[in-house]
Design an enzyme around this catalytic site. Structure first.
Site, short mmCIF file in Angstrom:
data_model
loop_
_atom_site.label_atom_id
_atom_site.label_comp_id
_atom_site.label_asym_id
_atom_site.label_seq_id
_atom_site.Cartn_x
_atom_site.Cartn_y
_atom_site.Cartn_z
N GLU A 103 0.83 -1.21 0.00
CA GLU A 103 0.00 0.00 0.00
C GLU A 103 0.86 1.26 0.00
O GLU A 103 0.52 2.27 -0.64
CB GLU A 103 -0.94 -0.03 1.20
N GLU A 123 -3.82 -9.74 3.27
CA GLU A 123 -4.52 -9.51 4.54
C GLU A 123 -5.65 -10.50 4.81
O GLU A 123 -5.95 -10.78 5.99
CB GLU A 123 -5.08 -8.08 4.57
#
Length: 685
Positions: A103, A123
């Site tokens: 990210e 995730e």
């Protein structure tokens, strides 16, 4: 310092430094925020290069912080600031970039990666969704289809694949050096991801991703929520999508699934040799495997995958050829599936030999016996190994049930013997039970743990008993299932209850896959020592008498017409009716919840006894065994973690009630009674 800042002319180089993988904890977030606060006062900075120290760029957020409240500065705010910064940031991805690391890279204006590094958003494997813009930026950058391949599955991609997708802009051996000399024109043309157009809405791709998640990650919440968030990128402003993503992330991380997945995540990483083992392992570049059947060939191939030299020993020329064929079959399957290339296949063939002469294994530092489950056969094998191998060589048995100490007495020095219980298929299954005999030396055990590490398996120390940890719990699971079947139900109802709980398949379909004759042979081994007060269910014996051995015969607990999918078999249901009649049992009917709870309580009680007896060192080890060896749903955290969600007092109360119908089978474990009296959880034992 978790983040360092230095100048190189007009460039600022920001390095994340939190060994070993640069996890993005509070200190690193504070460091990145400090850099962002500092930049306006830095004269002449025209670019910021973000990179990582050591072997990683950044491997995501620090999951140890997930059990507490979110503490500022938050990564999502930092990512947004990087993307909005007037000074362009360049991600010099020197190593793995996962989760928050990915990210951060997505927030940069330009991305350069070292060859072969892994980039992704895994995730969902921790029961959450990306929380810092991953679900919103990735679809805009690489399209909805590619984002759906990565985020809901959690699968990373290599730098080479990332470049093809447009996730990175280039590949270089020294990403920082390239970033320092990147021309201004390229930076000016680079558009922040937030300014890219929305991806095209593709209902067909979304439906396919949902179906895959439902199949591969059944009952897990995070993959489906990730798909929802990705879908929203086609219709919503990015600011709205970022807000929903963050809210979803914070909600999920407090949930039961995320807590359970974090538990297994940390348990897996903590699986290693106990601190009391101080000895050095025996070197084992050359390993002997005895027995070239399915298990032995799988073990041999697992060793070959680790770059080890293997000599597979058999009884005669016919056995030697079968062993070669079995290993070659696995090599062929791996080639077909793209797991290895032709060069890799040749390397494995070059490291492999098979022989009927034990003298060919004389240089081996370790031997692993995987012969027929007979104590006489194993004694003979160990005598031959003792005669052929050096006195310092470690001797291991892969037995599933036989007494390790009795096997060890076959050699003059029992301290060199241990158990290495692999799980089929041995080259795929991650669990390795390392069994400590009464006289197993620290050096032998250290060798077992070193081998587990070399093979990238999850090692769990077990003591000697019938079935060790996993098979002992499995036996009780099957016993409870058989009792429910005879008294009240059918195999398919029992299987359905456990699949709905989270298993990939129920106990009866699993037996059909492995073969009913295997369990039958084990029951016959136990006949002489079986407790006469313990109820015995003969239905499985009747099945073997009828030749219903499972998939390999086309019929077991289910029928498999034409080798296709399973169908219910009324003959099997009738067997329960007959045996109940012979035993003068009045059959009843259990709900799905009653079926599920009886089987779970049986396993929990048995596992508590295993812990009480010292066969397992911790509840965490039992969780690893049940998840990685026996299909207990990972997202429930393993058997003992799940038991603690029920609570010991509740488990004990239910067992007391069941004890009234059968005081032998349902006698509560002393450990459960002790935990209830002292107010302890199983995890605290």
């Amino acid at each position: 310092m978790s983040v360092t800042f230095r100048r190189s002319g007009a460039a600022a180089i920001v390095e994340m430094d939190n060994p070993p993988v640069n996890a993005i904890g509070l200190a690193m977030r504070q460091g990145l925020q400090a850099v962002l606060d500092r930049l306006p006062g830095e004269t002449g900075v025209q670019r910021v290069i973000l990179t990582g120290a050591g072997r990683a760029f950044a491997a995501g957020g620090d999951a140890r912080e997930f059990d507490g409240p979110a503490v500022a500065p938050h990564l999502n705010d930092i990512v947004n600031q990087i993307e909005a910064c007037d000074i362009p940031w360049i991600a010099a991805i020197n190593g793995v970039a996962l989760g928050g690391g990915c990210e951060l890279a997505l927030a940069c204006r330009y991305r350069i990666a070292r060859p072969g590094v892994q980039i992704g958003l895994p995730e969902v494997g921790l029961g959450v969704v990306p929380g810092s813009g991953g679900t919103q930026r990735l679809p805009r950058l690489i399209g909805m289809a590619a984002a759906l391949e990565m985020i809901p599955t959690g699968k990373p991609v290599s730098a080479e694949r990332a470049e093809q997708l447009g996730l990175i802009d280039g590949i270089a051996d020294d990403p920082v050096e390239v970033a320092l000399h990147l021309d201004e024109g390229s930076l000016e043309l680079a558009v922040p991801v937030r300014d890219l157009p929305r991806p095209e809405h593709r209902p067909d791709q979304l439906a396919q991703a949902r179906a895959l998640a439902a199949s591969k990650m059944a009952q897990q919440i995070a993959p489906q929520r990730a798909i929802d968030l990705i879908e929203g990128t086609a219709t919503r402003p990015m600011v709205e999508g970022l807000a929903e993503e963050r809210d979803t992330f914070l909600t999920l991380r407090k949930g039961d699934q995320a807590r359970a997945l974090r538990h297994i995540f940390f348990a897996e990483r903590a699986a290693k040799a106990p601190d009391w083992i101080k000895a050095d392992p025996q070197p084992f570049d050359h390993i002997a495997v005895v027995g070239g059947g399915t298990m032995g060939a799988g073990i041999a191939y697992a060793l070959l995958n680790a770059g080890l030299r293997v000599t597979l020993l058999e009884m005669d020329a016919g056995g030697v050829q079968r062993a070669r064929d079995n290993v070659e079959k696995i090599i062929g399957q791996s080639l077909k599936r793209g797991l290895i290339d032709q060069s890799g296949a040749e390397d494995r063939r070059a490291n492999f030999a098979s022989s009927a002469d034990y003298a060919d294994a004389a240089s081996c530092g370790l031997a692993i016996e995987a012969a027929f489950e007979s104590i006489e056969v194993k004694r003979e094998v160990f005598a031959k190994l003792e005669a052929a191998l050096a006195p310092e060589a470690v001797l291991a048995t892969n037995t599933s049930y036989l007494d390790l100490d009795e096997i060890a007495r076959s050699v003059a020095e029992p301290s060199r013997v241990l158990g290495l219980h692999f799980f089929a298929p041995a080259h795929i299954m991650k669990l390795l039970e390392i069994v400590k005999g009464a006289q197993s030396s620290e050096r032998a055990l250290a060798t077992g743990f070193a081998l587990g590490k070399r093979l990238r398996k999850i090692p769990v120390l077990a003591g000697v008993c019938d079935g060790f940890i996993g098979n002992r719990i499995l036996a009780r699971y099957r016993e409870a299932a058989d009792t429910v079947f005879m008294d009240a139900s059918t195999p398919w109802d029992i299987d359905e209850a456990m699949v709905n709980f989270g298993y990939a398949m129920g106990p009866y379909e699993a037996q059909d896959l492995s073969g009913l004759d295997i369990a039958h042979a084990n029951r016959r081994r136990q006949d002489a020592t079986r407790d006469p007060a313990r109820r015995y269910i003969p239905i499985a014996d009747r099945m073997v008498e009828l030749g219903k051995l499972g998939r390999k015969t086309g019929a077991g607990w289910y029928r498999y017409p034409g080798g296709n999918g399973k169908v219910e078999d009324p003959i099997v249901a009738d067997l329960a009716l007959e045996e109940a009649h012979f035993a003068k049992i009045t059959r009843t009917e259990y709900s799905e919840a009653e079926i599920r709870d009886r089987l779970l309580l049986a396993m929990i009680n048995e596992a508590a006894d295993i812990l009480h007896e010292g066969i397992a060192a911790s509840a965490r080890d039992i969780d690893l065994v049940t998840v990685f060896g026996y299909g207990f749903p990972r997202w429930r955290g393993g058997l003992m973690h799940f038991a603690d969600t029920w609570g010991v007092p509740e488990i004990l109360a239910r067992l007391r009630k069941l004890e009234q119908e059968d005081p032998v089978v349902w006698k509560p474990s002393p450990l459960l009674i002790d935990c209830a009296e002292k107010g302890r959880t199983l995890a605290q034992v």
